[in-house]
Scaffold this active site. Structure first.
Site: not given
Length: 365
Positions: A46, A97, A129, A218, A220, A253, A258, A285, A315
């Site tokens: 976590a 979506e 998104c 990861r 993408t 966005h 991060k 998100n 995306s």
């Protein structure tokens, strides 16, 4: 590569056009699940997830909430702020979506709920998104052409992540509605210009009938999010001749905490500029509502004359960038509806079992 440039600069008479946000409204369900609770079930670290994602908890819809009910609540708040007659709305477009129906528009439900029907047009948008900001651009075009007086653009989602998938830690629920118009006396924020950057990049997808999306993990980030966000942002800055330091705030966005932080740094924006709109650590998100939620949170505290730079990402893949200037009217309308910070306070925390029930993850064979 071709780019889309939608901002109408002049009316039919050649006069300069002013298009912007007349009002806005946000909605986020009260239920939350902490990252630790999801990680506990799947045996994940976590602390590493919290630090890596910069997300600490996410919103969860109630059992009777979906993208349509969220869109309605956001639209009602936007109308409460605006003080305008709903009969003036000529278009309602809802980007999502997770539309509740494959064949039955969400936008007609919203339009009926706020009293905008029947002399208007409605349609649902999809572009991962950034479906919400695509709806904003469509309303800008209709308003700018004079075809409609006001347009309602909404981004709302109850996004899905398969059990144990990385998306499950961030896929959340929420929505934002923006009322778009052209009467300068009614504008709370002027949209100075917009710019889009789009390619066919299959970084994230969900086929018809499939309950959960698939993605390239990861790998993408660079060809998807960062390529499109940075090119979309740079394209607008170059188009209108501005620099990051010309803005008081910036919103990117927020699939996690991060990515927008890194994108801001890559483009020359500061942590101070993005912090006011960075709501993803507390709610996750919200997909089609993500960038718009950041804009709403920023408008909640911006002063007249402040400038906001925003870039949404979807995306598939594409980015929509906007340059926005806040007007004096923001002070008049801001407190007519709950702010984002007021909406997300006093959460109700649930465990994974209740979360699975709320999200429909428990199914009878």
């Amino acid at each position: 590569m071709k780019t889309l440039k939608l901002m109408p600069k002049h009316s039919k008479t050649g006069e300069q056009m002013t298009i912007g946000i007349v009002s806005y409204g946000a909605y986020v369900p009260r239920y939350r699940i902490k990252i630790e609770e999801i990680a506990r079930l799947w045996g994940d670290d976590a602390e590493a997830l919290r630090n890596g994602l910069m997300v600490y908890e996410k919103s969860v819809p109630d059992v009777d909430e979906d993208a349509a009910t969220i869109a309605v609540e956001a639209a009602r708040y936007a109308m409460a702020r605006s003080g305008v007659d709903t009969s003036r709305i000529g278009a309602v477009y809802t980007g999502s979506e997770s539309h509740p129906y494959a064949v039955k528009p969400t936008s007609t439900i919203v339009a009926q709920a706020i009293g905008a029907t029947p002399e208007m047009t409605a349609a649902d948008f999809e572009f991962a998104c950034k479906a919400g900001t695509a709806a904003v651009q469509a309303c800008m075009g209709l308003v700018g052409s004079g075809m409609i007086d006001l347009g309602m653009a909404i981004g709302a989602d109850v996004s899905q992540g398969a059990p144990s998938d990385a998306l499950e830690y961030t896929a959340a629920a929420g929505g934002v509605a923006c009322l778009i118009g052209r009467k300068e006396s009614e504008l709370a924020a002027i949209i100075e210009d917009t710019y889009s950057f789009t390619t066919d990049t299959p970084d994230f997808w969900r086929r018809e009938g499939m309950p959960y999306p698939e993605h390239g993990g990861r790998f993408t980030g660079e060809p998807g999010y960062f390529k499109h966000v940075t090119n979309g942002a740079k394209g607008l800055l170059e188009k209108i001749g501005t620099k990051p330091e010309d803005y008081d705030y910036a919103v990117f966005h927020q699939p996690n905490g991060k990515f927008p932080s890194k994108a801001a740094k890559m483009l020359g924006f500061t942590k101070t500029q993005i912090t006011p709109g960075l709501v993803v650590p507390k709610i996750g998100n919200t997909y089609s509502g993500s960038c718009l939620m950041g804009i709403a949170a920023t408008l909640d505290q911006a002063k007249p004359g402040d400038r906001i730079f925003a870039t949404a990402f979807g995306s598939g893949a594409g980015a929509d960038a906007f340059s926005i200037t806040v007007t004096d009217r923001i002070e008049e309308i801001r407190n007519r509806a709950p702010t984002v910070s007021e909406i997300i306070k006093d959460p109700v925390y649930i465990d994974y079992a209740r979360y699975a029930r709320h999200k429909g993850k428990i199914r009878l064979a």
